[in-house]
Design an enzyme around this catalytic site. Structure first.
Site, PDB file in Angstrom:
ATOM      1  N   ARG A 164       0.836  -1.205   0.000  1.00 14.85           N
ATOM      2  CA  ARG A 164       0.000   0.000   0.000  1.00 14.85           C
ATOM      3  C   ARG A 164       0.871   1.256   0.000  1.00 14.85           C
ATOM      4  O   ARG A 164       0.575   2.224  -0.695  1.00 14.85           O
ATOM      5  CB  ARG A 164      -0.947  -0.008   1.193  1.00 14.85           C
ATOM      6  N   CYS A 185      -1.187   6.075   9.172  1.00 18.06           N
ATOM      7  CA  CYS A 185      -1.494   4.807   8.518  1.00 18.06           C
ATOM      8  C   CYS A 185      -2.675   5.080   7.606  1.00 18.06           C
ATOM      9  O   CYS A 185      -2.770   6.145   7.012  1.00 18.06           O
ATOM     10  CB  CYS A 185      -1.774   3.719   9.554  1.00 18.06           C
TER      11      CYS A 185
END
Length: 275
Positions: free
Chosen positions: A175, A233
Site C-alpha cells: 500500500r 497509517c
C-alpha cells in the site's frame, strides 16, 4: 479497581497480567478492516473477565473525506464508552486483539495520551494460556471523565506534508508503494514519508520482536527518536502501534496524524508519491 500505574510500559505480557490479577481492566478491542464483527469474535470466545469495546462506536468519530475513516471521537463519546465498559479514570487498562496489538494500540494510545494507565497485551488473545470464555462479565458503570485530545500529540495534514518532520507510514509495503489500495481513493504515500509497517514489529506469533530488532527497523528508516516524528497509517489506528513501540524503546512520544491516508488520499490538491 483503582491501581493506576503511571509508569506502565506500553506493552506487557501475560505473566505481568497473571502477577497483577485484579489490578487492571482487560479490554477486547478486536476490529476488522473488512467489516467483520469484532463483537461476534468476542462472543465466540474471549479472555475471561475481558470487556468488549467497539472501535466504530466508541473509539472513532463519524467518517468523512475531510477527516478520514476513523477520526478521533468527541471526548464525551469516548468517556461514555469507557463508562459503559466499567472503566474508571484511575484504572489501569490492558487491551488486546488478535492482530498483535495493532488494533488494541488505538485504545491504548487514546488512554495514555489523556493521562491514563494503559498497555497492549503482547501477543494478544493467543498469549492467554487458559480456556476462553463466552459469558460477558457483569459491568458496573465506571466514572470516567472527558478530556480534550492533546494537541501536542497530534498533527494535521499540513504538518504531515511538511519536510520539517520525519513522517512514518505504518501501512503494509504494497500500500505504501502504491501497488494497490483496497480501501482508499489513491494509491501511494505522502511524499517524503518512510515506511515502517507496524506488522513488521511482530514475529510470526504476533509478539513484539526483540527490542534491538525493533530499534534497527526504525533506524533503517531514519527514525532514531520520536521527537519531530509524525506517524500515520490508513486511518489513525495502526499508526498508534508504531508510536507505542517507539515509546517502549525509550525514544519518546511522537505525534499522530489521525486522518492518515484516508484523509490525505481525498485531498486531491496534494501530491502523491509511489515507489
Amino acid at each position: 479497581m483503582s491501581n493506576s500505574d503511571s509508569n506502565l510500559q506500553p506493552f506487557v505480557d501475560w505473566n505481568w497480567c497473571a502477577g497483577n490479577a485484579g489490578r487492571f481492566v482487560l479490554v477486547d478491542t478486536r476490529w476488522y478492516l473488512d467489516g467483520s464483527s469484532g463483537k461476534d469474535a468476542y462472543d465466540a470466545g474471549h479472555i475471561p473477565d475481558a470487556v468488549f469495546v467497539d472501535m466504530d462506536q466508541w473509539l472513532s468519530g463519524p467518517a468523512s473525506q475531510e477527516a478520514g475513516r476513523n477520526p478521533l471521537p468527541d471526548p464525551e463519546v469516548f468517556a461514555q464508552g469507557m463508562r459503559e465498559a466499567g472503566i474508571n479514570d484511575s484504572d489501569t487498562v490492558i487491551a488486546y486483539d488478535d492482530a498483535g496489538g495493532v488494533i488494541a494500540a488505538r485504545l491504548v494510545w487514546m488512554l495514555r495520551s489523556t493521562g491514563r494507565s494503559a498497555a497492549i497485551l503482547n501477543g494478544g488473545i493467543a498469549s492467554y494460556p487458559g480456556q476462553l470464555a463466552k459469558d460477558a462479565p457483569q459491568i458496573r458503570e465506571g466514572e470516567f471523565s472527558a478530556h480534550a485530545w492533546p494537541k501536542s500529540l497530534l498533527a494535521d495534514i499540513s504538518e504531515a506534508s511538511s519536510d520539517q518532520y520525519k513522517v512514518v507510514d505504518a501501512r503494509n509495503r504494497d500500500r505504501f508503494d502504491g501497488c494497490q489500495d483496497p480501501v482508499d481513493p489513491r494509491p501511494g504515500h505522502i511524499p517524503g514519508a518512510v515506511n515502517v509497517p507496524c506488522r513488521e514489529n511482530l514475529d510470526s506469533s504476533g509478539r513484539l520482536l526483540p527490542e534491538d530488532q525493533l530499534r534497527a527497523n526504525f533506524e533503517r528508516a531514519g527514525i532514531v527518536s520520536a521527537q519531530d516524528t509524525i506517524a500515520y497509517c490508513g486511518s489513525g489506528v495502526t499508526a498508534c502501534h508504531n508510536l507505542l513501540v517507539l515509546e517502549q524503546l525509550g525514544a519518546g512520544r511522537g505525534r499522530l496524524f489521525v486522518g492518515g491516508w484516508s484523509q490525505y488520499g481525498h485531498a486531491t490538491d496534494r501530491p502523491v508519491e509511489t515507489a
